[in-house]
Design a protein around this motif. Structure first.
Motif, mmCIF file in Angstrom:
data_model
loop_
_atom_site.group_PDB
_atom_site.id
_atom_site.type_symbol
_atom_site.label_atom_id
_atom_site.label_comp_id
_atom_site.label_asym_id
_atom_site.label_seq_id
_atom_site.Cartn_x
_atom_site.Cartn_y
_atom_site.Cartn_z
ATOM 1 N N TYR A 1 -75.140 -0.447 -33.293
ATOM 2 C CA TYR A 1 -74.737 -1.084 -34.548
ATOM 3 C C TYR A 1 -73.416 -1.840 -34.417
ATOM 4 O O TYR A 1 -73.266 -2.939 -34.954
ATOM 5 N N ALA A 2 -72.447 -1.247 -33.717
ATOM 6 C CA ALA A 2 -71.152 -1.919 -33.556
ATOM 7 C C ALA A 2 -71.323 -3.225 -32.790
ATOM 8 O O ALA A 2 -70.755 -4.257 -33.168
ATOM 9 N N THR A 3 -72.117 -3.191 -31.737
ATOM 10 C CA THR A 3 -72.359 -4.405 -30.954
ATOM 11 C C THR A 3 -73.059 -5.462 -31.802
ATOM 12 O O THR A 3 -72.686 -6.647 -31.777
ATOM 13 N N GLU A 4 -74.056 -5.054 -32.561
ATOM 14 C CA GLU A 4 -74.802 -5.982 -33.416
ATOM 15 C C GLU A 4 -73.889 -6.628 -34.463
ATOM 16 O O GLU A 4 -73.918 -7.852 -34.661
ATOM 17 N N ALA A 5 -73.067 -5.819 -35.112
ATOM 18 C CA ALA A 5 -72.160 -6.335 -36.141
ATOM 19 C C ALA A 5 -71.066 -7.200 -35.525
ATOM 20 O O ALA A 5 -70.739 -8.279 -36.052
ATOM 21 N N ALA A 6 -70.489 -6.768 -34.401
ATOM 22 C CA ALA A 6 -69.410 -7.520 -33.760
ATOM 23 C C ALA A 6 -69.915 -8.872 -33.251
ATOM 24 O O ALA A 6 -69.212 -9.881 -33.352
ATOM 25 N N ALA A 7 -71.130 -8.904 -32.717
ATOM 26 C CA ALA A 7 -71.700 -10.178 -32.256
ATOM 27 C C ALA A 7 -71.863 -11.145 -33.427
ATOM 28 O O ALA A 7 -71.578 -12.347 -33.301
ATOM 29 N N ALA A 8 -72.298 -10.632 -34.571
ATOM 30 C CA ALA A 8 -72.445 -11.480 -35.759
ATOM 31 C C ALA A 8 -71.081 -12.009 -36.211
ATOM 32 O O ALA A 8 -70.961 -13.173 -36.607
ATOM 33 N N CYS A 9 -70.056 -11.168 -36.125
ATOM 34 C CA CYS A 9 -68.707 -11.600 -36.512
ATOM 35 C C CYS A 9 -68.172 -12.647 -35.538
ATOM 36 O O CYS A 9 -67.497 -13.599 -35.953
ATOM 37 N N LYS A 10 -68.471 -12.486 -34.278
ATOM 38 C CA LYS A 10 -68.058 -13.487 -33.276
ATOM 39 C C LYS A 10 -68.702 -14.837 -33.594
ATOM 40 O O LYS A 10 -68.028 -15.875 -33.613
ATOM 41 N N ASN A 11 -69.993 -14.829 -33.872
ATOM 42 C CA ASN A 11 -70.682 -16.072 -34.239
ATOM 43 C C ASN A 11 -70.084 -16.674 -35.509
ATOM 44 O O ASN A 11 -69.910 -17.896 -35.603
ATOM 45 N N TYR A 12 -69.775 -15.835 -36.483
ATOM 46 C CA TYR A 12 -69.165 -16.301 -37.726
ATOM 47 C C TYR A 12 -67.823 -16.982 -37.443
ATOM 48 O O TYR A 12 -67.518 -18.043 -38.000
ATOM 49 N N PHE B 1 -66.840 -18.535 -34.761
ATOM 50 C CA PHE B 1 -67.021 -19.840 -34.125
ATOM 51 C C PHE B 1 -67.755 -20.832 -35.023
ATOM 52 O O PHE B 1 -67.367 -21.992 -35.118
ATOM 53 N N GLU B 2 -68.796 -20.381 -35.692
ATOM 54 C CA GLU B 2 -69.654 -21.290 -36.447
ATOM 55 C C GLU B 2 -69.152 -21.593 -37.861
ATOM 56 O O GLU B 2 -69.303 -22.712 -38.336
ATOM 57 N N VAL B 3 -68.577 -20.597 -38.527
ATOM 58 C CA VAL B 3 -68.135 -20.784 -39.914
ATOM 59 C C VAL B 3 -66.642 -21.103 -39.984
ATOM 60 O O VAL B 3 -66.227 -22.032 -40.673
ATOM 61 N N LEU B 4 -65.839 -20.337 -39.259
ATOM 62 C CA LEU B 4 -64.389 -20.547 -39.300
ATOM 63 C C LEU B 4 -63.933 -21.610 -38.303
ATOM 64 O O LEU B 4 -62.774 -22.005 -38.320
ATOM 65 N N ASN B 5 -64.845 -22.035 -37.432
ATOM 66 C CA ASN B 5 -64.533 -23.060 -36.437
ATOM 67 C C ASN B 5 -63.374 -22.661 -35.524
ATOM 68 O O ASN B 5 -62.562 -23.498 -35.112
ATOM 69 N N ALA B 6 -63.291 -21.371 -35.215
ATOM 70 C CA ALA B 6 -62.224 -20.859 -34.343
ATOM 71 C C ALA B 6 -62.472 -21.301 -32.904
ATOM 72 O O ALA B 6 -63.618 -21.433 -32.472
ATOM 73 N N ASP B 7 -61.403 -21.519 -32.181
ATOM 74 C CA ASP B 7 -61.501 -21.839 -30.759
ATOM 75 C C ASP B 7 -61.584 -20.582 -29.906
ATOM 76 O O ASP B 7 -62.108 -20.609 -28.793
ATOM 77 N N GLU B 8 -61.024 -19.483 -30.442
ATOM 78 C CA GLU B 8 -60.989 -18.221 -29.700
ATOM 79 C C GLU B 8 -60.999 -17.067 -30.678
ATOM 80 O O GLU B 8 -60.500 -17.176 -31.792
ATOM 81 N N VAL B 9 -61.564 -15.962 -30.253
ATOM 82 C CA VAL B 9 -61.543 -14.728 -31.027
ATOM 83 C C VAL B 9 -61.264 -13.596 -30.049
ATOM 84 O O VAL B 9 -61.594 -13.691 -28.858
ATOM 85 N N CYS B 10 -60.638 -12.535 -30.540
ATOM 86 C CA CYS B 10 -60.289 -11.433 -29.640
ATOM 87 C C CYS B 10 -60.584 -10.092 -30.295
ATOM 88 O O CYS B 10 -60.908 -10.016 -31.479
ATOM 89 N N SER B 11 -60.472 -9.053 -29.501
ATOM 90 C CA SER B 11 -60.435 -7.674 -29.984
ATOM 91 C C SER B 11 -59.293 -6.995 -29.235
ATOM 92 O O SER B 11 -59.223 -7.065 -28.004
#
Length: 172
Positions: A104-115, A117-127
């Motif tokens: 579940y964590a992987t599934e949710a985190a992957a969706a947040c990563k896509n969000y 890049f795709e919605v916020l237009n971020a160049d980079e994301v981290c944890s």
């Protein structure tokens, strides 16, 4: 609802989620990377911080709801976190222990990563993950993040090494 995956909905937390957050954040084993469980006052501050983040940035940690049952099983989302005198867009996640090791964590985190890049237009994301938190490090790796650097953060009077994992747009 902010996001939907195969098994999950992610939505903004609200006042009705306080008890679900208490179940997560007051659990000693769940909160080991934070040097112990929160009390109810700290949970209230945590929830208020998310509500403020929604107003300020339009995002924060979101409730993770299991589609099959409607139960809030965790939280996952995007926040701005301090790192080396700057703020970075971070994916964070915390789940009820009974839902660990089910993807579940992987599934949710992957969706947040896509969000990010795709919605916020971020160049980079981290944890930003405590070095001893092997499960969270594996989640970051499963969604295509790589370790970049380590720094010590002081929390509850304890020096804690943290690793900044990151993924760049178009590179993961």
């Amino acid at each position: 609802m902010v996001l939907e995956t195969e098994r999950l909905y992610l939505r903004e937390l609200n006042e009705n989620d306080f008890d679900a957050l208490c179940e997560i954040l007051t659990d000693e084993k769940t909160m080991y990377a934070y040097e112990g469980a929160f009390d109810r006052h700290e949970v209230r501050e945590w929830l208020d911080r998310q509500l403020d983040r929604y107003k300020k940035w339009g995002f924060g940690l979101w409730a993770v709801v299991l589609k099959e049952t409607g139960e809030v099983i965790g939280q996952c989302g995007l926040t701005m976190q301090p790192w080396n005198e700057t703020e970075l867009l971070e994916i964070g996640y915390l789940f009820l222990r009974r839902y660990w090791h089910m993807g579940y964590a992987t599934e949710a985190a992957a969706a947040c990563k896509n969000y990010a890049f795709e919605v916020l237009n971020a160049d980079e994301v981290c944890s930003i993950i405590r070095d001893t938190n092997i499960a969270s490090r594996r989640v970051a790796e499963r969604i295509g993040m790589v370790p970049a650097e380590t720094r010590v953060k002081r929390y509850k009077n304890v020096d804690m090494p943290h690793i900044r994992y990151f993924a760049a747009r178009g590179k993961s």
